[in-house]
Design an enzyme around this catalytic site. Structure first.
Site, PDB file in Angstrom:
ATOM      1  N   TYR A  77       0.519  -0.907   0.036  1.00  0.00           N
ATOM      2  CA  TYR A  77      -0.077   0.099  -0.162  1.00  0.00           C
ATOM      3  C   TYR A  77       0.597   1.105   0.031  1.00  0.00           C
ATOM      4  CZ  TYR A  77      -4.545  -2.151  -0.028  1.00  0.00           C
ATOM      5  OH  TYR A  77      -5.529  -2.744  -0.253  1.00  0.00           O
ATOM      6  N   HIS A 145     -15.239   1.811  -2.282  1.00  0.00           N
ATOM      7  CA  HIS A 145     -13.920   1.407  -1.720  1.00  0.00           C
ATOM      8  C   HIS A 145     -12.840   1.912  -0.868  1.00  0.00           C
ATOM      9  CE1 HIS A 145     -14.326  -2.144  -5.512  1.00  0.00           C
ATOM     10  NE2 HIS A 145     -15.868  -1.922  -4.278  1.00  0.00           N
ATOM     11  N   CYS A 156     -10.386   0.098  16.700  1.00  0.00           N
ATOM     12  CA  CYS A 156     -11.410   0.847  16.971  1.00  0.00           C
ATOM     13  C   CYS A 156     -12.379   1.483  15.729  1.00  0.00           C
ATOM     14  CB  CYS A 156     -10.887   1.677  18.618  1.00  0.00           C
ATOM     15  SG  CYS A 156      -9.545   3.127  17.732  1.00  0.00           S
ATOM     16  N   GLY A 218     -13.796   2.815 -17.282  1.00  0.00           N
ATOM     17  CA  GLY A 218     -13.133   2.140 -17.110  1.00  0.00           C
ATOM     18  C   GLY A 218     -13.596   0.979 -15.843  1.00  0.00           C
TER      19      GLY A 218
HETATM   20  P1  OAD Z   1     -10.362  -3.634 -13.612  1.00  0.00           P
HETATM   21  O1  OAD Z   1      -8.973  -3.708 -13.180  1.00  0.00           O
HETATM   22  O2  OAD Z   1     -10.902  -4.872 -12.828  1.00  0.00           O
HETATM   23  O3  OAD Z   1     -10.779  -2.715 -14.577  1.00  0.00           O
HETATM   24  C1  OAD Z   1     -10.057  -1.610 -15.641  1.00  0.00           C
HETATM   25  C2  OAD Z   1     -10.900  -1.382 -16.726  1.00  0.00           C
HETATM   26  O4  OAD Z   1     -10.882   0.053 -16.589  1.00  0.00           O
HETATM   27  C3  OAD Z   1     -10.556  -2.834 -17.792  1.00  0.00           C
HETATM   28  O5  OAD Z   1     -12.382  -3.230 -18.031  1.00  0.00           O
HETATM   29  C4  OAD Z   1     -10.116  -1.745 -18.770  1.00  0.00           C
HETATM   30  O6  OAD Z   1     -11.273  -2.504 -20.329  1.00  0.00           O
HETATM   31  C5  OAD Z   1     -10.461  -0.730 -18.700  1.00  0.00           C
HETATM   32  N1  OAD Z   1      -9.523   0.813 -18.840  1.00  0.00           N
HETATM   33  C6  OAD Z   1      -8.374   0.989 -19.185  1.00  0.00           C
HETATM   34  N2  OAD Z   1      -7.585   1.450 -19.513  1.00  0.00           N
HETATM   35  C7  OAD Z   1      -8.869   2.549 -19.966  1.00  0.00           C
HETATM   36  C8  OAD Z   1      -9.225   3.548 -19.592  1.00  0.00           C
HETATM   37  N3  OAD Z   1      -7.888   4.426 -20.226  1.00  0.00           N
HETATM   38  N4  OAD Z   1     -10.687   3.902 -20.084  1.00  0.00           N
HETATM   39  C9  OAD Z   1     -11.655   3.462 -19.333  1.00  0.00           C
HETATM   40  N5  OAD Z   1     -11.113   2.271 -19.477  1.00  0.00           N
HETATM   41  C10 OAD Z   1     -10.164   1.123 -19.539  1.00  0.00           C
HETATM   42  O7  OAD Z   1     -10.406  -2.757 -12.188  1.00  0.00           O
HETATM   43  P2  OAD Z   1     -12.297  -1.817 -11.254  1.00  0.00           P
HETATM   44  O8  OAD Z   1     -12.625  -3.012 -12.435  1.00  0.00           O
HETATM   45  O9  OAD Z   1     -12.195  -0.355 -10.601  1.00  0.00           O
HETATM   46  O10 OAD Z   1     -10.895  -3.193  -5.352  1.00  0.00           O
HETATM   47  O11 OAD Z   1     -12.001  -3.284  -9.883  1.00  0.00           O
HETATM   48  C11 OAD Z   1     -12.493  -3.312  -9.147  1.00  0.00           C
HETATM   49  C12 OAD Z   1     -12.650  -3.549  -8.239  1.00  0.00           C
HETATM   50  O12 OAD Z   1     -10.961  -4.685  -7.606  1.00  0.00           O
HETATM   51  C13 OAD Z   1     -11.286  -2.506  -7.916  1.00  0.00           C
HETATM   52  O13 OAD Z   1     -11.681  -1.395  -6.799  1.00  0.00           O
HETATM   53  C14 OAD Z   1     -11.005  -3.486  -6.875  1.00  0.00           C
HETATM   54  C15 OAD Z   1     -10.099  -4.965  -7.781  1.00  0.00           C
HETATM   55  O14 OAD Z   1     -10.251  -5.760  -6.854  1.00  0.00           O
HETATM   56  C16 OAD Z   1     -10.563  -4.081  -4.386  1.00  0.00           C
HETATM   57  O15 OAD Z   1      -9.549  -3.736  -3.982  1.00  0.00           O
HETATM   58  C17 OAD Z   1     -11.454  -4.368  -3.240  1.00  0.00           C
HETATM   59 ZN    ZN Z   2      -7.910   2.647  18.457  1.00  0.00          ZN
END
Ligand code: OAD
Ligand code: ZN
Length: 271
Positions: A77, A145, A156, A218
């Site tokens: 992180y 998220h 806590c 995205g």
């Molecule tokens: P992903 O990495 O799963 O998906 C990213 C998406 O963005 C894909 O469908 C790509 O095709 C698209 N993409 C790439 N470049 C782009 C651009 N320039 N413009 C528009 N789209 C583009 O990410 P999330 O869907 O956000 O959760 O993932 C969801 C969750 O899974 C995240 O919040 C995270 C992850 O594990 C946690 O950590 C709880």
């Molecule tokens: Zn604490």
């Protein structure tokens, strides 16, 4: 350069239809995912260079992983915090910021923890005719998220901002601790297996059900409940507009599915 790119993006198939749909909508919900920030330099999760190609989510993004090896989880992180701190919002973030500021019927929900929507809002407001006026709460992104620049206590309810990336060595003794109870602080993000904030979910889903249009940008649309937000709009009789260079499970349900990149096509849709 930027203008030429934008001019070209306006010709991307579907941009005009998307713009007309958004312009004609009374209420809209915008859902963004990691692809929203890809052109800003923030790595996505899935796809060729995605974070989950080289890291196992269960070793880094679960409460069990944090209990087992907090130094490993924090080092990942802290690396992401440093990486994101070097990135800046792009024209797509700014276009959405202008849009949400100017449209009281809009609500932006993001799965991103990078804070770039907030930074774009501050930039846009700082430059506009209302410079210095407070940003209304309704225009602030709903962070489904959490945020990588907030910390919360692992025991806590204490929460605090982390303006700077966390600095740390290899010793658990170097990790940040809670000023109230002394337990380890953790990133204020939602990990796999953890529930999302109920009040935020209710607000976002309530808005999505009533929305005429859900603009989805995205996201691979595979992580629920976030991926169900556009479905709520569909069930309420509204339409989905998707912006993504690749097809997703949502694409076939979308009224308009734009195969474009966020920074390139969003200004042509919402400005
Ligand atoms: P992903 O990495 O799963 O998906 C990213 C998406 O963005 C894909 O469908 C790509 O095709 C698209 N993409 C790439 N470049 C782009 C651009 N320039 N413009 C528009 N789209 C583009 O990410 P999330 O869907 O956000 O959760 O993932 C969801 C969750 O899974 C995240 O919040 C995270 C992850 O594990 C946690 O950590 C709880
Ligand atoms: Zn604490």
């Amino acid at each position: 350069m930027a203008d030429a790119g934008r001019g070209g993006a306006r010709d991307t198939p579907g941009v005009k239809e998307a713009r007309d749909l958004v312009a004609g909508a009374r209420t809209t919900v915008v859902l963004t995912g990691a692809g929203m920030s890809a052109e800003a330099g923030v790595p996505t999760f899935r796809g060729e260079d995605g974070l989950w190609k080289s890291h196992r989510p269960e070793e880094l993004a679960t409460p069990e992983a944090f209990r087992r090896d907090p130094v490993l989880v924090w080092s990942w992180y802290a690396w992401r915090q440093r990486r994101i701190a070097e990135c800046a919002p792009h024209e797509g973030h700014r276009a959405l910021a202008r849009y949400t500021l100017e449209h009281p019927g809009s609500l932006l929900a993001t799965q991103n923890v990078d804070g770039l929507h907030d930074r774009a809002l501050a930039e846009v407001r700082g430059r506009g005719p209302d410079a210095g006026a407070p940003i209304p709460d309704r225009a602030r992104p709903r962070t489904l998220h959490g945020s990588i620049f907030r910390l919360r206590c692992s025991s806590c309810s204490h929460r605090q901002a982390a303006e700077e990336p966390v600095s740390m060595g290899d010793d658990p003794g170097d990790l940040p601790t809670c000023p109230r109870c002394g337990s380890l602080l953790r990133p204020d993000v939602v990990w796999f297996g953890e529930p999302l904030d109920v009040a935020v979910l209710e607000e976002v889903f309530g808005h999505a059900r009533a929305a005429d249009v859900c603009l989805v940008v995205g996201t691979s649309a595979v992580v629920h409940p976030a991926a169900s937000v556009p479905v709520a709009t569909l069930e309420g009789g509204g339409a989905i507009v998707e912006v993504n260079p690749d097809e997703t499970p949502l694409s076939r349900h979308a009224r308009v599915s734009l195969r474009g990149k966020a920074a390139e096509v969003l200004p042509g849709i919402v400005d």
